[in-house]
Design an enzyme around this catalytic site. Structure first.
Site, short mmCIF file in Angstrom:
data_model
loop_
_atom_site.label_atom_id
_atom_site.label_comp_id
_atom_site.label_asym_id
_atom_site.label_seq_id
_atom_site.Cartn_x
_atom_site.Cartn_y
_atom_site.Cartn_z
N HIS A 4 0.83 -1.20 0.00
CA HIS A 4 0.00 0.00 0.00
C HIS A 4 0.88 1.26 0.00
CE1 HIS A 4 -3.67 2.32 1.41
NE2 HIS A 4 -2.69 3.15 1.71
N GLU A 5 1.80 1.33 0.95
CA GLU A 5 2.65 2.52 1.04
C GLU A 5 3.55 2.65 -0.18
OE1 GLU A 5 1.88 4.69 3.15
OE2 GLU A 5 0.62 3.39 4.38
ZN ZN Z 1 -2.74 5.18 2.14
#
Ligand code: ZN
Ligand code: ADP
Length: 629
Positions: free
Chosen positions: A440-441
């Site tokens: 995600h990051e």
């Molecule tokens: Zn995020």
């Protein structure tokens, strides 16, 4: 008919009915009930050992662990209650319970640990007082209610028995604030110096027939130092300073606000020359209900302020300084000549000012090798209060770690804590979640890295902080005042990067709630672009001005239902475009995404150079055609 839309917090439109006498009675009954509850709550706190309910409850195992790790300075034991003062704090902040009959040392605290332990006998009075309270309170309450209702029926004024006395805070002179304590904001200070001169030598102005201004409005974001400046005016001129906040009035009962205003002004007049400071004046002086129905209680308060100010004859020697962060929302009547006719804008500090503010707040904290220049560069958009907070946090962190001086590591840690919340290293995250967070990051970082109008990636981490599982941090290389559509679109696309990365790696329906705040961020930007900035495709250059803000501060705009539909469509189009751009970037750069995620899993936190090292050789811009819808 205009439709009120865009109401962010779901605030209701203020009611336009005049409060009737009956509703006053009901409100006042509620008031007494409220008092009763407070008394009961206070006495039960008493029983449990006074004030313990303000402390954070922690399990005893936590206390024992912290004690043995040297994090605790002092422990006070009252019966079974254990009050904990952590290192770096002056008094107890946590409370726990131990088994009766066994000491904390028997329960596992190292005997030779360096903790100040005090044992206080629990007071026997607690039980007796509780009994007395239980008998007396109901009787007193009933009597009080009875007397009160009699007063109401007799048409006695409804100032709930002397609650109308202003308890304005008067700051004592020993803690005089001077202009030297305020960094930056040269313009505002210049304007205020004039006021200081009025207060010091009014004769000079009177001799020339000049009308001394009586009302001054400081407008600016919260925490930019408005209160500080008002206090500095009093400090420089050596006059008393009376202060009250508009939000206090908002909580009062009918008529009480107005009576407090009267009292406050009369005190100030008696002590003239003096300064009255009204913080958050917008809380009592917002524009009257847009549909013409006047008559909220706080209007009485506002009217009283105006009456008092209109009564100044130029020789009163009282200067009223009010502060607001919503000057656009103020009732016009307040801004007329003779009232608050001088406006001073207090701005968020620029980089140079931020450095000065930080210097002011580190002045009395022993420090070594701290890099305020780079901290100032990283703190775009923060107000003076936030900077003061960072300086204070840094000192707390250093003290807790037993250091004699604040170093740069503590400063960086404090900044990150204030900007996104404290690290929660011990928050359990299973391997699966950690991996998902890494993708995600990395998704945010890759999209931001590739798109030309996004700020550089400053830091990426999968250590949970505040309420998030991980953080990707972009920082502008310099302060900027304006943003273009290009930039907004890149910001939205990189915010989408997290969710899209999850979807590409795990499948479209495996995406998680981890992206919730990202999506809200995208929605907020899209709405602001369409409604406030005239940046949509179909309604380019058209804006919809805000009308009255609701009671609870939600935003309202004036547009028709047909327009509302078009706005929704445009917001939708911007959102889809952001999604597509994030998708195009991540599909083209899937190898970079995977490489960055695995590096993150290995190191947990990557600084700007480390991100660049991984991404630079790998990423490429997708075809321009793929980027737009
Ligand atoms: Zn995020
Ligand atoms: P406001 O009234 O605008 O909300 P305050 O005056 O209460 O802000 O500011 C809060 C704190 O922030 C101040 O007590 C001070 O410690 C710090 N601060 C804000 N602006 C400045 C500044 N320009 N210089 C130094 N300290 C500042």
């Amino acid at each position: 008919m205009p439709v009120y839309k865009g109401d962010k917090k779901g605030a209701k439109a203020p009611s336009s009915k005049k409060p009737s006498k009956k509703s006053n009675l009901i409100r006042n009954l509620f008031f007494w009930l409220f008092i009763a509850i407070i008394i009961l709550a206070a006495s039960s706190a008493w029983q449990g050992g006074s004030g313990a309910d303000q402390l954070e409850e922690v399990p005893i195992s936590d206390v024992i662990r912290r004690a043995n790790e040297g994090e605790i300075a002092a422990i006070e034991i009252i019966g079974q209650e254990v009050r904990v003062t952590l290192r770096g704090y002056e008094e107890a902040t946590q409370v726990s319970r131990k088994e009766s009959g066994s000491s904390i040392f028997e329960q596992g605290v190292n005997v030779d640990s360096d903790i100040e332990v005090t044992i206080t006998e629990p007071s026997a009075w607690g039980g007796i007082i509780w009994n007395v309270v239980l008998t007396i309170v109901p009787i007193a309450l009933i009597a009080g209610l009875f007397i009160f209702m009699l007063r109401q029926m007799n048409g006695a004024n409804n100032q709930a028995m002397g609650f109308g006395k202003a308890n304005a805070k008067v700051y004592n002179d020993s803690k005089k604030i001077k202009f030297d304590d305020i960094a930056g904001n040269e313009h505002a200070k210049q304007d205020l110096l004039e006021v200081v001169d009025f207060l010091k030598s009014p004769k000079k102005y009177e001799a020339l027939g000049a009308r001394i201004p009586t009302g001054l409005l400081l407008a600016g974001d919260p925490g930019t130092g408005k209160t500080l400046m008002a206090r500095a005016v009093a400090g420089e001129a050596s006059v008393p300073f009376f202060s009250i906040s508009g939000s206090e009035f908002a909580e009062m009962f009918v008529g009480v606000g107005a009576s407090r205003v009267r009292d406050l002004f009369s005190k100030a007049r008696k002590n003239a020359p003096s300064i009255i400071f009204i913080d958050e004046i917008d809380a009592v002086a917002h524009k009257r209900d847009a549909r013409g129905g006047a008559g909220r209680e706080d209007e009485q308060t506002l009217n009283q302020i105006l009456v008092e100010m209109d009564g100044f004859d130029g020789k009163t020697g009282v200067i009223v300084i009010a502060a607001t962060n919503r000057i656009d929302m103020l009732d016009r009547a307040l801004l007329r000549p003779g009232r608050f006719d001088r406006h001073i804008n207090v701005q968020l500090p620029e980089r140079k000012d931020r450095e000065e503010i930080l210097a002011v707040h580190f002045k009395n904290k022993p420090h070594k090798n701290i890099d305020l220049k780079s901290l100032a560069a990283k703190t775009t958009g923060l107000a003076g209060a936030d900077l003061a907070n960072i300086a204070n946090e840094a000192a707390i962190i250093a003290a807790r770690e037993g250091k004699k001086e604040v170093g740069n590591r503590e400063v960086v840690e404090a900044f990150e804590k204030v900007a996104i919340g404290p690290e929660r290293k011990n928050k359990a995250m299973n391997e699966k979640e950690r991996e998902l967070t890494a993708y995600h990051e990395a998704g945010h970082a890759v999209v931001g890295f590739v798109l030309p109008d996004s700020d550089p990636v400053h830091k990426v981490t999968v250590i949970p902080r505040g309420r998030t599982g991980g953080v990707t941090w972009f920082l502008p290389p310099e302060d900027r005042s304006y943003k273009s559509i290009y930039e907004f679109k890149d910001v939205m696309a990189r915010a989408m990067g997290g969710r899209i990365a999850e979807s590409l790696i795990y499948g479209p329906d495996a995406v998680t709630t981890g992206a919730g705040s990202d999506l809200r961020h995208v929605a907020d930007i899209a709405r602001a672009m369409v409604i406030e900035e005239g940046m949509s495709k179909k309604m380019r250059n058209r804006v919809f001005p805000e009308v009255d803000s609701g009671w609870l501060g939600g935003k309202k705009y004036d547009y028709s239902e047909a327009t509302a539909r078009e706005i929704d469509e445009e917001v939708e189009a911007l959102t889809i475009e952001a999604t597509k751009r994030a998708e195009a970037v991540l599909k083209t750069n899937i190898d970079a995404l995977k490489a960055l995620a695995s590096e993150l899993l290995k190191k947990e936190t990557l600084e700007e150079e480390e991100v660049t090292a991984v991404l630079k050789p790998l990423t490429k811009l997708p075809d321009a055609a793929k980027l737009h819808n």
